[in-house]
Design an enzyme around this catalytic site. Structure first.
Site, PDB file in Angstrom:
ATOM      1  N   LYS A  58       0.813  -1.230   0.000  1.00  0.00           N
ATOM      2  CA  LYS A  58       0.000   0.000   0.000  1.00  0.00           C
ATOM      3  C   LYS A  58       0.842   1.274   0.000  1.00  0.00           C
ATOM      4  O   LYS A  58       0.329   2.375   0.193  1.00  0.00           O
ATOM      5  CB  LYS A  58      -1.018   0.055   1.161  1.00  0.00           C
ATOM      6  CG  LYS A  58      -1.889  -1.166   1.282  1.00  0.00           C
ATOM      7  CD  LYS A  58      -2.678  -1.391   0.018  1.00  0.00           C
ATOM      8  CE  LYS A  58      -2.393  -2.717  -0.606  1.00  0.00           C
ATOM      9  NZ  LYS A  58      -2.770  -2.798  -2.010  1.00  0.00           N
ATOM     10  N   GLY A  60       2.502   2.347  -2.655  1.00  0.00           N
ATOM     11  CA  GLY A  60       2.643   2.922  -3.996  1.00  0.00           C
ATOM     12  C   GLY A  60       3.246   1.941  -4.989  1.00  0.00           C
ATOM     13  O   GLY A  60       3.718   2.325  -6.064  1.00  0.00           O
ATOM     14  N   THR A  61       3.202   0.662  -4.649  1.00  0.00           N
ATOM     15  CA  THR A  61       3.804  -0.397  -5.466  1.00  0.00           C
ATOM     16  C   THR A  61       3.259  -0.417  -6.898  1.00  0.00           C
ATOM     17  O   THR A  61       4.028  -0.473  -7.863  1.00  0.00           O
ATOM     18  CB  THR A  61       3.485  -1.778  -4.828  1.00  0.00           C
ATOM     19  OG1 THR A  61       3.557  -1.651  -3.412  1.00  0.00           O
ATOM     20  CG2 THR A  61       4.397  -2.845  -5.343  1.00  0.00           C
ATOM     21  N   THR A  62       1.936  -0.370  -7.029  1.00  0.00           N
ATOM     22  CA  THR A  62       1.304  -0.493  -8.348  1.00  0.00           C
ATOM     23  C   THR A  62       1.765   0.643  -9.261  1.00  0.00           C
ATOM     24  O   THR A  62       2.094   0.442 -10.428  1.00  0.00           O
ATOM     25  CB  THR A  62      -0.237  -0.443  -8.192  1.00  0.00           C
ATOM     26  OG1 THR A  62      -0.621  -1.299  -7.115  1.00  0.00           O
ATOM     27  CG2 THR A  62      -0.944  -0.850  -9.458  1.00  0.00           C
ATOM     28  N   TRP A  63       1.792   1.843  -8.699  1.00  0.00           N
ATOM     29  CA  TRP A  63       2.201   3.028  -9.461  1.00  0.00           C
ATOM     30  C   TRP A  63       3.667   2.910  -9.888  1.00  0.00           C
ATOM     31  O   TRP A  63       4.018   3.158 -11.046  1.00  0.00           O
ATOM     32  CB  TRP A  63       1.986   4.265  -8.580  1.00  0.00           C
ATOM     33  CG  TRP A  63       2.023   5.570  -9.305  1.00  0.00           C
ATOM     34  CD1 TRP A  63       1.976   5.781 -10.655  1.00  0.00           C
ATOM     35  CD2 TRP A  63       2.102   6.860  -8.694  1.00  0.00           C
ATOM     36  NE1 TRP A  63       2.028   7.121 -10.914  1.00  0.00           N
ATOM     37  CE2 TRP A  63       2.103   7.803  -9.740  1.00  0.00           C
ATOM     38  CE3 TRP A  63       2.166   7.297  -7.374  1.00  0.00           C
ATOM     39  CZ2 TRP A  63       2.164   9.177  -9.496  1.00  0.00           C
ATOM     40  CZ3 TRP A  63       2.221   8.663  -7.119  1.00  0.00           C
ATOM     41  CH2 TRP A  63       2.222   9.592  -8.173  1.00  0.00           C
ATOM     42  N   HIS A 118       8.021  -6.984  -1.665  1.00  0.00           N
ATOM     43  CA  HIS A 118       7.649  -6.334  -0.406  1.00  0.00           C
ATOM     44  C   HIS A 118       8.582  -6.783   0.721  1.00  0.00           C
ATOM     45  O   HIS A 118       8.388  -6.408   1.868  1.00  0.00           O
ATOM     46  CB  HIS A 118       6.231  -6.732   0.001  1.00  0.00           C
ATOM     47  CG  HIS A 118       5.132  -6.098  -0.803  1.00  0.00           C
ATOM     48  ND1 HIS A 118       5.161  -4.793  -1.222  1.00  0.00           N
ATOM     49  CD2 HIS A 118       3.942  -6.597  -1.223  1.00  0.00           C
ATOM     50  CE1 HIS A 118       4.034  -4.524  -1.880  1.00  0.00           C
ATOM     51  NE2 HIS A 118       3.288  -5.595  -1.898  1.00  0.00           N
ATOM     52  N   ARG A 140       5.338   5.918   1.812  1.00  0.00           N
ATOM     53  CA  ARG A 140       4.148   6.776   1.839  1.00  0.00           C
ATOM     54  C   ARG A 140       3.793   7.118   3.276  1.00  0.00           C
ATOM     55  O   ARG A 140       4.121   6.361   4.203  1.00  0.00           O
ATOM     56  CB  ARG A 140       3.003   5.994   1.175  1.00  0.00           C
ATOM     57  CG  ARG A 140       1.732   6.751   1.002  1.00  0.00           C
ATOM     58  CD  ARG A 140       0.669   5.878   0.353  1.00  0.00           C
ATOM     59  NE  ARG A 140      -0.527   6.670   0.096  1.00  0.00           N
ATOM     60  CZ  ARG A 140      -1.690   6.178  -0.289  1.00  0.00           C
ATOM     61  NH1 ARG A 140      -1.815   4.872  -0.495  1.00  0.00           N
ATOM     62  NH2 ARG A 140      -2.723   6.967  -0.474  1.00  0.00           N
ATOM     63  N   SER A 148      -5.322   2.559   3.674  1.00  0.00           N
ATOM     64  CA  SER A 148      -5.319   1.810   2.425  1.00  0.00           C
ATOM     65  C   SER A 148      -5.248   0.307   2.716  1.00  0.00           C
ATOM     66  O   SER A 148      -5.981  -0.501   2.124  1.00  0.00           O
ATOM     67  CB  SER A 148      -4.117   2.264   1.586  1.00  0.00           C
ATOM     68  OG  SER A 148      -4.114   1.646   0.343  1.00  0.00           O
ATOM     69  N   ARG A 277      -8.014   2.399  -5.315  1.00  0.00           N
ATOM     70  CA  ARG A 277      -9.131   2.823  -4.454  1.00  0.00           C
ATOM     71  C   ARG A 277      -9.364   4.309  -4.673  1.00  0.00           C
ATOM     72  O   ARG A 277     -10.117   4.706  -5.541  1.00  0.00           O
ATOM     73  CB  ARG A 277      -8.814   2.478  -2.987  1.00  0.00           C
ATOM     74  CG  ARG A 277     -10.013   2.565  -2.048  1.00  0.00           C
ATOM     75  CD  ARG A 277      -9.612   2.229  -0.616  1.00  0.00           C
ATOM     76  NE  ARG A 277      -8.614   3.141  -0.089  1.00  0.00           N
ATOM     77  CZ  ARG A 277      -8.879   4.212   0.648  1.00  0.00           C
ATOM     78  NH1 ARG A 277     -10.102   4.489   0.985  1.00  0.00           N
ATOM     79  NH2 ARG A 277      -7.887   5.003   1.075  1.00  0.00           N
TER      80      ARG A 277
HETATM   81  P1  A3P Z   1      -5.505   4.146  -1.598  1.00  0.00           P
HETATM   82  O1  A3P Z   1      -5.998   2.904  -0.943  1.00  0.00           O
HETATM   83  O2  A3P Z   1      -5.166   5.228  -0.617  1.00  0.00           O
HETATM   84  O3  A3P Z   1      -6.397   4.644  -2.670  1.00  0.00           O
HETATM   85  P2  A3P Z   1      -0.001  -0.528  -3.536  1.00  0.00           P
HETATM   86  O4  A3P Z   1       0.103  -0.311  -4.989  1.00  0.00           O
HETATM   87  O5  A3P Z   1       1.312  -0.447  -2.828  1.00  0.00           O
HETATM   88  O6  A3P Z   1      -0.792  -1.744  -3.224  1.00  0.00           O
HETATM   89  O7  A3P Z   1      -0.800   0.721  -2.955  1.00  0.00           O
HETATM   90  C1  A3P Z   1      -2.143   0.914  -3.299  1.00  0.00           C
HETATM   91  C2  A3P Z   1      -2.451   2.386  -3.142  1.00  0.00           C
HETATM   92  O8  A3P Z   1      -1.903   3.112  -4.238  1.00  0.00           O
HETATM   93  C3  A3P Z   1      -3.941   2.645  -3.146  1.00  0.00           C
HETATM   94  O9  A3P Z   1      -4.121   3.788  -2.314  1.00  0.00           O
HETATM   95  C4  A3P Z   1      -4.185   2.933  -4.620  1.00  0.00           C
HETATM   96  O10 A3P Z   1      -5.377   3.631  -4.866  1.00  0.00           O
HETATM   97  C5  A3P Z   1      -2.955   3.746  -4.961  1.00  0.00           C
HETATM   98  N1  A3P Z   1      -2.622   3.705  -6.395  1.00  0.00           N
HETATM   99  C6  A3P Z   1      -2.793   2.679  -7.249  1.00  0.00           C
HETATM  100  N2  A3P Z   1      -2.397   3.034  -8.472  1.00  0.00           N
HETATM  101  C7  A3P Z   1      -1.990   4.315  -8.408  1.00  0.00           C
HETATM  102  C8  A3P Z   1      -1.483   5.241  -9.377  1.00  0.00           C
HETATM  103  N3  A3P Z   1      -1.357   4.904 -10.658  1.00  0.00           N
HETATM  104  N4  A3P Z   1      -1.161   6.480  -8.958  1.00  0.00           N
HETATM  105  C9  A3P Z   1      -1.298   6.832  -7.659  1.00  0.00           C
HETATM  106  N5  A3P Z   1      -1.775   6.004  -6.703  1.00  0.00           N
HETATM  107  C10 A3P Z   1      -2.122   4.753  -7.068  1.00  0.00           C
END
Ligand code: A3P
Length: 311
Positions: A58, A60-63, A118, A140, A148, A277
């Protein structure tokens, strides 16, 4: 492996209908991550050119995965054919401790994709450290990570909010009990390692990336050895990558609205939309009471004050 699981300290998460986490090398892990961590530690051999994308869940991994993938593949695909438009960022860049076979396949094909994890720094397979691999670490604001995480794990376990008290989740998190907890130890491990080899680490802060994506994407590209040329910058390549990897774009793609990422059919299934989310800074303000804020701020100061990293 099943017998080995029983030998680790366990914690039953009451707010999660009794889901179990195990303590391994001072880190709390669910069954999938625990088995995957042990396997990666036993089998994975890093190459000196491997780059690792490291994060707490949570954070910012996906980004980060999307941006790194877009940067690296920018000459292979144009912006309309990039796999990120039809494939989850988590499929584009697999996790070391969940998709080891895919990671090894990528290594074999020398496709220069980074490797995501992770894992805490002290849990990384030895060869990652001895090969002196580059490490990108995204982190973060801890309060937003908690919120999150709360929603992610709650939804994964199909528990409505009214049956999952946020206070209980917060208490557990503050006791270090969460997937890959404790959060502060995760950050501290990477931060401490960076002190002796600063040139091998890039720290990215989620909130800074939101405020100023361009300079952070440039830093990322330079660090992973794929800097943008002036021509690319002038042609809008960086802006296009930022736009493609934005929350607004990715979260509205069919694959990320309806697709599924199977981790382990027997244990759980993750639907792609769970990784998207709100992506809002400061959503924690909707969940934290004054007492909770005081408690967390004190904890952050005690545990992470030394790093100078502002959470
Ligand atoms: P929220 O739950 O606050 O919305 P991870 O990727 O580490 O699992 O973290 C998920 C968090 O990153 C979620 O936060 C998600 O909405 C947010 N997120 C996913 N994709 C993103 C993107 N492209 N840019 C910014 N935040 C993103």
């Amino acid at each position: 492996m099943e017998d080995m699981l029983k030998t680790f300290p366990q914690h039953v998460c009451s707010w999660l209908k009794g889901a179990i986490v195990y303590k391994y090398q001072d880190v709390w892990l669910n069954e999938v991550f625990l088995k995957g961590t042990i396997l990666a530690q036993q089998r994975f051999k890093a190459h000196p050119n491997d780059v690792f994308l490291c994060s707490f869940p949570k954070g910012g991994t996906t980004w980060l995965k999307a941006l790194a993938f877009a940067i690296i593949t920018r000459e292979t695909f144009d912006i309309s054919t990039n796999p990120l438009l039809s494939t989850s960022p988590h499929h584009c860049i697999p996790f070391l401790e969940k998709e080891l076979a895919e990671v090894e396949e990528n290594q074999k094909n020398s496709c220069s994709l980074p490797i995501a994890t992770h894992m805490h720094y002290h849990c990384l397979p030895d060869s990652v450290v001895t090969s002196n691999c580059k490490i990108v670490y995204i982190y973060r604001n801890m309060k937003d990570v908690i919120v999150s995480y709360y929603h992610f794990v709650r939804k994964l376990n199909k528990i409505p909010m009214e049956d999952a008290p946020f206070e209980d989740a917060l208490d557990e998190f503050c006791n270090g009990v969460s997937w890959y907890g404790a959060y502060w130890d995760h950050i501290l491990g990477y931060w401490q390692a960076s002190l002796s080899r600063p040139e091998k680490f890039l720290f990215l802060k989620y909130e800074d990336m939101k405020k100023d994506p361009k300079s952070n994407v440039k830093r990322l590209a330079e660090f992973i050895g794929r800097p943008f040329t002036i021509e690319e910058e002038n042609e809008g390549v960086i802006d296009n990558i930022i736009k493609m990897c934005s929350f607004e774009n990715l979260s509205n793609l069919e694959v990320n609205k309806c697709g599924t990422k199977l981790h382990d059919e027997k244990v759980y299934t993750v639907e792609n939309h769970l990784f998207f989310r709100l992506a809002k800074d400061g959503d924690w303000k909707n969940y934290f009471s004054h007492e909770m804020i005081e408690k967390i701020d004190k904890l952050i100061d005690e545990k992470l004050g030394v790093t100078g990293l502002v959470l």
